[in-house]
Each structure stands twice: as structure tokens, then as C-alpha cells.
Design a protein around this motif. Structure first.
Motif, short mmCIF file in Angstrom:
data_model
loop_
_atom_site.label_atom_id
_atom_site.label_comp_id
_atom_site.label_asym_id
_atom_site.label_seq_id
_atom_site.Cartn_x
_atom_site.Cartn_y
_atom_site.Cartn_z
N ARG A 65 0.82 -1.20 0.00
CA ARG A 65 0.00 0.00 0.00
C ARG A 65 0.86 1.26 0.00
O ARG A 65 0.40 2.31 -0.39
CB ARG A 65 -0.89 0.02 1.24
CG ARG A 65 -2.01 -0.96 1.20
CD ARG A 65 -2.95 -0.75 2.39
NE ARG A 65 -3.87 -1.87 2.47
CZ ARG A 65 -3.71 -2.93 3.25
NH1 ARG A 65 -2.65 -3.02 4.02
NH2 ARG A 65 -4.59 -3.90 3.25
N ARG A 90 1.54 4.47 -2.83
CA ARG A 90 0.55 4.29 -3.89
C ARG A 90 -0.73 5.08 -3.61
O ARG A 90 -1.78 4.74 -4.12
CB ARG A 90 0.23 2.82 -4.06
CG ARG A 90 1.46 2.00 -4.39
CD ARG A 90 1.13 0.55 -4.54
NE ARG A 90 2.33 -0.25 -4.63
CZ ARG A 90 3.05 -0.42 -5.72
NH1 ARG A 90 2.70 0.18 -6.83
NH2 ARG A 90 4.13 -1.15 -5.71
N LYS A 126 -3.79 3.11 -2.25
CA LYS A 126 -4.33 2.02 -3.08
C LYS A 126 -3.61 0.72 -2.77
O LYS A 126 -2.41 0.70 -2.52
CB LYS A 126 -4.17 2.33 -4.57
CG LYS A 126 -4.77 3.64 -5.00
CD LYS A 126 -6.27 3.60 -4.96
CE LYS A 126 -6.82 4.91 -5.49
NZ LYS A 126 -8.23 5.02 -5.37
N VAL A 155 -2.16 -2.96 -3.87
CA VAL A 155 -1.64 -3.62 -5.05
C VAL A 155 -1.03 -4.95 -4.65
O VAL A 155 -0.32 -5.03 -3.64
CB VAL A 155 -0.57 -2.74 -5.74
CG1 VAL A 155 0.08 -3.47 -6.91
CG2 VAL A 155 -1.17 -1.43 -6.21
N LYS A 190 -5.07 -10.46 -15.33
CA LYS A 190 -5.95 -9.30 -15.45
C LYS A 190 -7.32 -9.69 -15.99
O LYS A 190 -8.35 -9.19 -15.52
CB LYS A 190 -5.31 -8.24 -16.35
CG LYS A 190 -4.15 -7.53 -15.70
CD LYS A 190 -3.40 -6.53 -16.53
CE LYS A 190 -3.98 -6.07 -17.81
NZ LYS A 190 -3.17 -5.05 -18.51
N THR A 223 -9.33 -6.81 -13.44
CA THR A 223 -8.67 -5.65 -12.86
C THR A 223 -7.48 -5.24 -13.71
O THR A 223 -7.14 -5.91 -14.67
CB THR A 223 -8.23 -5.96 -11.41
OG1 THR A 223 -7.73 -4.78 -10.81
CG2 THR A 223 -7.19 -7.04 -11.36
N GLY A 225 -3.30 -3.94 -14.16
CA GLY A 225 -2.00 -4.37 -13.68
C GLY A 225 -0.92 -3.97 -14.66
O GLY A 225 -1.19 -3.44 -15.74
N GLU A 283 2.46 -6.45 -11.13
CA GLU A 283 1.58 -5.76 -10.19
C GLU A 283 0.14 -5.89 -10.65
O GLU A 283 -0.16 -5.64 -11.81
CB GLU A 283 1.96 -4.28 -10.07
CG GLU A 283 3.33 -4.06 -9.47
CD GLU A 283 3.66 -2.58 -9.30
OE1 GLU A 283 2.85 -1.72 -9.72
OE2 GLU A 283 4.73 -2.30 -8.75
N GLN A 327 -3.80 -4.70 -9.51
CA GLN A 327 -4.52 -3.77 -8.65
C GLN A 327 -5.51 -4.51 -7.76
O GLN A 327 -6.21 -5.41 -8.23
CB GLN A 327 -5.26 -2.74 -9.50
CG GLN A 327 -4.34 -1.85 -10.30
CD GLN A 327 -5.10 -0.94 -11.25
OE1 GLN A 327 -6.31 -1.03 -11.38
NE2 GLN A 327 -4.37 -0.07 -11.91
N GLY A 328 -5.56 -4.13 -6.49
CA GLY A 328 -6.50 -4.72 -5.55
C GLY A 328 -5.89 -5.86 -4.75
O GLY A 328 -4.77 -6.30 -5.00
#
Length: 117
Positions: free
Chosen positions: A48, A51, A54, A56, A77, A82, A84, A92, A94-95
Motif C-alpha cells: 500500500r 501508492r 491504493k 496492489v 488481469k 482488474t 495491472g 503488479e 490492482q486490488g
């Protein structure tokens, strides 16, 4: 001159062509390549910091050529719905999808573990 008579006259490549060993991707380019991955585990971290708050998921330790990493990222993805990116050697996403990512990586033949907080 026939194509059979062609040979390298000068090359800046330090190794001759015959010694190059190209890594061939499996039928599914996102799958683990046993000769490259060997016994190195893939770790899925949650980050986190830096970022803007957010969350990741950072996937570290994937031993694959760049095309294999891109294929793996695309698969993750699509299945997770999501965004990335590939950042250096890490992927990476996201979420917070650690458990799902670990399960998917194991299906593909990686030794995956959830790590971090």
C-alpha cells in the motif's frame, strides 16, 4: 551466391550462433517453464505504501522471458477483471487478490505462496 554458402563474416555478438539456447515457451505462454523456474517459489505480496492508499498485489520471483510475463499478466488481469502492469521483474495487480492469484499460479505450475501483510 546460394543460401547454403552463407556464413557470418563479422559479428559483434560475443558468442557464435550455434551456442545460443533459445527458451521456447510452452503451449500456454503464461504457464511455468520448469527449466527456468526450477525450485524458486513465486511470492505474492500486498503493498500500500507509496501508492496513495491504493492496494496492489506484487508478484515476485517469476522466472520467465518477457513474453511469458506479459502473457501471465494478461491472463491474471482477464480472470480477475482488474488492471495491472509489469514493473521491472515484478508483476503488479490492482486490488487485494492474493488468495485467488496464488490458486491461479499453482494451476499454471508455479510454486506460489502468499507473503507480506
Amino acid at each position: 551466391m546460394a543460401t547454403q554458402d552463407r556464413r557470418i563474416v563479422f559479428s559483434t555478438d560475443p558468442e557464435p550462433e550455434s551456442e545460443h539456447q533459445a527458451v521456447s515457451l510452452p503451449a500456454n505462454p503464461a504457464a511455468a517453464i520448469p527449466s527456468l523456474q526450477q525450485n524458486f517459489p513465486v511470492r505474492v505480496f500486498l503493498e500500500r505504501k507509496g501508492r496513495g492508499g491504493k492496494t496492489v498485489c506484487v508478484i515476485k520471483g517469476v522466472m520467465s522471458p518477457p513474453a511469458g510475463k506479459q502473457a501471465l499478466l494478461k491472463l491474471l488481469k482477464q480472470r480477475l477483471g482488474t488492471g495491472g502492469a509489469v514493473k521491472g521483474d515484478n508483476l503488479e495487480i490492482q486490488g487485494d487478490h492474493r488468495e485467488t492469484i496464488v490458486a491461479m499460479l499453482r494451476e499454471l505450475g508455479y510454486q506460489a505462496k502468499a507473503a507480506g501483510g
